[in-house]
Design an enzyme around this catalytic site. Structure first.
Site, PDB file in Angstrom:
ATOM      1  N   LYS A 166       0.823  -1.212   0.000  1.00 29.99           N
ATOM      2  CA  LYS A 166       0.000   0.000   0.000  1.00 29.99           C
ATOM      3  C   LYS A 166       0.857   1.262   0.000  1.00 29.99           C
ATOM      4  O   LYS A 166       0.516   2.246  -0.653  1.00 29.99           O
ATOM      5  CB  LYS A 166      -0.947   0.016   1.201  1.00 29.99           C
ATOM      6  CG  LYS A 166      -2.085  -0.996   1.041  1.00 29.99           C
ATOM      7  CD  LYS A 166      -3.153  -0.814   2.096  1.00 29.99           C
ATOM      8  CE  LYS A 166      -4.284  -1.825   1.877  1.00 29.99           C
ATOM      9  NZ  LYS A 166      -5.273  -1.807   2.959  1.00 29.99           N
ATOM     10  N   LYS A 214      -6.058 -11.314  -5.880  1.00 24.96           N
ATOM     11  CA  LYS A 214      -7.286 -11.455  -5.092  1.00 24.96           C
ATOM     12  C   LYS A 214      -8.288 -10.370  -5.496  1.00 24.96           C
ATOM     13  O   LYS A 214      -7.897  -9.288  -5.935  1.00 24.96           O
ATOM     14  CB  LYS A 214      -6.976 -11.376  -3.594  1.00 24.96           C
ATOM     15  CG  LYS A 214      -6.510 -10.010  -3.139  1.00 24.96           C
ATOM     16  CD  LYS A 214      -6.457  -9.864  -1.621  1.00 24.96           C
ATOM     17  CE  LYS A 214      -5.994  -8.431  -1.305  1.00 24.96           C
ATOM     18  NZ  LYS A 214      -5.892  -8.111   0.103  1.00 24.96           N
ATOM     19  N   LYS A 270     -10.966  -4.291  -3.014  1.00 17.37           N
ATOM     20  CA  LYS A 270     -11.561  -2.986  -3.298  1.00 17.37           C
ATOM     21  C   LYS A 270     -10.518  -2.019  -3.841  1.00 17.37           C
ATOM     22  O   LYS A 270     -10.854  -1.133  -4.607  1.00 17.37           O
ATOM     23  CB  LYS A 270     -12.311  -2.398  -2.093  1.00 17.37           C
ATOM     24  CG  LYS A 270     -11.716  -2.648  -0.742  1.00 17.37           C
ATOM     25  CD  LYS A 270     -12.722  -2.463   0.405  1.00 17.37           C
ATOM     26  CE  LYS A 270     -12.198  -3.093   1.688  1.00 17.37           C
ATOM     27  NZ  LYS A 270     -13.192  -3.331   2.710  1.00 17.37           N
TER      28      LYS A 270
END
Ligand code: TYM
Length: 332
Positions: free
Chosen positions: A112, A195, A198
């Site tokens: 991230k 995967k 969102k």
């Protein structure tokens, strides 16, 4: 009864199919067998930059969806993380026994922060897994039902619990990750090597539970499949079809073998068409129930208030023990 705790972030307008099949479905099952605590982790949701109005809405939408999916406030404790101040308080203490290097090795942080860039990466994102450890340890959880992507955070939680217990005296149960292999990683419909997520999935790669059912059906029909035409379960050579089989089996409570038998000699198109119908049937009542809970905000907030009170009763005991062991004197 063994204790269970898990959490979900209110960072989108809808949960996706991975959240449900990888985690929430097991939460619903475990409220029957465990002393269960489930929280909407709003403190975690502000680590990447956010809009306050959206957060407020999404926190309620998350709680409403959890109830619509089957959590029952009579059978479990459902609450919002920020309503229980002990989470932030314990997080501070745990951050003081976490190594900088140890926290730096968290894969989710590395991913991230690499995406956000150094200037947009917050210290909160860095300490995110420590707050998650606090969530779990406060409730003396034995098991933590999550998807595969949370495994490393659970390892950190165990390490911190053991470290604290041996350095300052026993205060926490050592929790185990509860990861159901079959549904632990639902993949992206357009790229079955990653995967469903969102943040990373393209709009067509992700099925949102609250999205227009017809649109979700279309996404299933246009899911990337594999070369060949036989319906087989083979994660390596047929990851797209295998993912659709996993979703189908989970939503209908059937085994992959049963499905393989049913689709023997039939084509990808048949499978997709049937699964798209199964999915529409699944989401419709959930959408109605979610809307019902959101229509009565006062009642929803009441459920969350009761949950917070039950959660605090447990969390405050663990925090008091922590403070005592660590050497803080109590106020006179
Ligand atoms: P979050 O909000 O990203 O996701 C919620 C749950 O959904 C699971 N999940 C998946 N499972 C299978 N396939 C997928 N494609 C998929 N995508 C998501 C996640 O593994 C998770 O279980 N850090 C946590 C929230 C958290 C937490 C906690 C969890 C905060 N404190 C304490 C457990 C205990 C998270 O980001 O979940």
């Amino acid at each position: 009864r063994p204790r269970v705790l898990s959490g979900i972030q209110p960072t989108a307008d809808s949960f996706h199919l991975g959240n449900y099949l990888g985690a929430v479905r097991n939460w619903v099952a475990m409220q029957e067998t465990h002393d269960a605590f489930y929280c909407v982790v709003d403190l975690h949701a502000i680590t990447m930059g956010h809009d306050p109005i959206a957060l407020r809405n999404r926190t309620r939408i998350s709680a409403a969806q959890l109830l619509a999916l089957g959590l029952d406030p009579e059978r479990c404790t459902l609450f919002v993380q920020s309503h229980v101040p002990e989470h932030a308080q314990l997080s501070w203490v745990l951050s003081c026994i976490t190594g900088f290097g140890e926290a730096s090795r968290m894969v989710q942080f590395k991913d991230k922060s690499a995406k956000a860039g150094q200037d947009s990466t917050t210290v909160g994102l860095f300490t995110y897994p420590i707050l998650q450890a606090a969530d779990i340890l406060l409730y003396q959880a034995d098991q933590v039902p999550v998807g595969e992507d949370q495994r490393q955070h659970l390892e950190l939680t165990r390490d911190l619990a053991q470290r604290f217990n041996s350095r300052f005296g026993p205060a926490y149960t050592i929790p185990s990750a509860y990861i159901v292999k079959d549904t632990a990683k639902i993949t992206d419909l357009q790229d079955p090597t990653i995967k469903m997520s969102k943040s990373a999935s393209s709009p067509n790669g992700i099925i949102e539970l609250l999205d227009d059912p017809a649109r979700s059906a279309k996404k299933i029909k246009s899911a990337v499949t594999d070369t060949g035409r036989e319906i087989l379960y083979d994660e390596v050579n047929k990851p797209g079809i295998s993912n659709l089989l996993t979703i189908y089996a989970a939503l209908t409570m059937r085994t992959i073998d049963e499905l393989l038998e049913q689709y023997d000699g039939r084509g990808y198109g048949d499978l997709k068409k049937d699964l798209s119908e199964v999915l529409m049937e699944f989401v419709r009542p959930i959408q109605e129930r979610t809307k019902g809970y959101l229509d009565d905000k006062a009642q929803l907030d009441k459920i969350l208030a009761v949950g917070a009170e039950k959660a605090r009763a447990v969390a405050s005991v663990t925090l008091a023990k922590t403070y005592k062991n660590v050497g803080f004197i109590s106020p006179a």
